[in-house]
Scaffold this active site. Sequence first.
Site, PDB file in Angstrom:
ATOM      1  N   CYS A 119       0.839  -1.191   0.000  1.00  0.00           N
ATOM      2  CA  CYS A 119       0.000   0.000   0.000  1.00  0.00           C
ATOM      3  C   CYS A 119       0.875   1.243   0.000  1.00  0.00           C
ATOM      4  O   CYS A 119       2.084   1.155   0.118  1.00  0.00           O
ATOM      5  CB  CYS A 119      -0.901   0.024   1.219  1.00  0.00           C
ATOM      6  SG  CYS A 119      -1.913  -1.446   1.348  1.00  0.00           S
ATOM      7  N   TYR A 137      12.511  -3.017  -6.700  1.00  0.00           N
ATOM      8  CA  TYR A 137      11.301  -3.076  -7.510  1.00  0.00           C
ATOM      9  C   TYR A 137      10.205  -2.117  -7.078  1.00  0.00           C
ATOM     10  O   TYR A 137       9.578  -1.449  -7.901  1.00  0.00           O
ATOM     11  CB  TYR A 137      10.719  -4.499  -7.488  1.00  0.00           C
ATOM     12  CG  TYR A 137       9.306  -4.558  -8.025  1.00  0.00           C
ATOM     13  CD1 TYR A 137       9.078  -4.525  -9.403  1.00  0.00           C
ATOM     14  CD2 TYR A 137       8.206  -4.593  -7.175  1.00  0.00           C
ATOM     15  CE1 TYR A 137       7.791  -4.531  -9.898  1.00  0.00           C
ATOM     16  CE2 TYR A 137       6.916  -4.602  -7.667  1.00  0.00           C
ATOM     17  CZ  TYR A 137       6.709  -4.576  -9.033  1.00  0.00           C
ATOM     18  OH  TYR A 137       5.444  -4.562  -9.519  1.00  0.00           O
TER      19      TYR A 137
END
Length: 463
Positions: free
Chosen positions: A2, A242
């Site tokens: 999130c 990433y």
Amino acid sequence: MCRVVGVFGHPEAANLAYLSLYALQHRGQESAGIVSTDGEKLRAVREMGHVNDIFTATRLKDLPGHAAIGHVRYSTAGDSSKKNAQPIAVDYAGGSVAVGHNGNLVNAVELRERLEADGAIFQTTSDTECIVHLIARSRERTLPERAADALRQVRGAYSLVFLTENSLVAVRDPMGFRPLALGKTKGAWVVSSETCAFELLEAEFVRDVEPGEMIIIDERGLRSVHPFGPQPPRRCVFEWVYFARPDSTIDGRSVYRARERMGRRLSQEHPVPADVVIPVPDSGVAAAIGYARESGIPYDQGLMRSHYMGRTFIEPSQHIRHFGVKLKLSPVREVLSGKRVVVVDDSIVRGTTSRKIVDMIRGAGAREVHMRISSPPTVGPCHYGIDTPTREELIASSRTPEQIREFVGADSLGYLSLEGLHESVNGASDGPREGFCNACFSNDYPIAIQQPARLRQLRLISA
Ligand code: SF4
């Protein structure tokens, strides 16, 4: 999986929160929400779907006020429904409070059982709700004191934003797993999981929120407190590999530059004669550029990603998440045909996607396919807020690099070493490895975890 934002001191706070969320929806998303305050009342909009679908002009008009917090949730394997959308907003004896959470509490099951035994009724299956119940039960007086009291009882990863009728509170957990940054625009304070959101708001970056720091913003200004005892930081190294956007800077380290260095180091560790270096878009781009620069092999785009496929794919029920799926790719035959190709990706998780990519490149006429990965083998799951498959599903947990090479069908396979990763993130060859979590690459978990089976049984989800 999130991201959170907070705005204080702007007449269109919800609009700024909306723009920030828009900048943070780069991994696709499951739900989004904004809660605003006009000094008297909290108002909330939370829905499943994408930021730009949820927040129409009319809906944003329903969120008046000078302060707001927002939250985006990525697709996760847990219970995906509107009731778990954040920010969570509740009324309790001390007033109203809303909370948005990025991270994962490793003692959520234990806390939930304790709270339920004590009469608490949970509305969601999110671990974040434990924090809300602990705040409501605290005997402290102010929200910052109640929040500190609650957070002393939780263990795990969290970057949190709280909103009351008249204050914004931002907290980063003592180990600093997840990033959180502070900015300022036209006199308003902004906090955001990633600095890339500041660009869109024309906000200046002020500084990172420190691990273990609580920032309180109200009409008196900004105050900083450190309510928890000092702990060695454990920033998630995978943010640089990433998860974060390449145009973000985390704790003084540019994500783009770190990825480019990963590619350069990868080229030193795993050189190979080749005609072209291509990335798996988009996350492999900066590392592929680094590999090409260091090796002198030309960089090109041999795979194209359709940017319009996202909505079809982003459905939690299909377990669509970073580790399982790359959005649809197609090969550029003109770049690949007859060539010895180095293809650079950020990680191999189950191996099935990498195998399809290698197949695709060969199918476009490549003579050789050399796969290079800008992180070490992913050997363990994450328990601190990144949604990963179980250990059994991770190909590197049970196979050697040579066996993985065989499985994906590449002519050669090279992973970045753990040392190479840390040196790339730090930007200096003598940079300390301490201060980072690298558990998914090393199995060295900085916080002990609860039994995964029990977690699954309760279907608790992280934020
Ligand atoms: S386990 Fe991996 S993904 Fe999770 S916090 Fe640690 S480094 Fe990051």
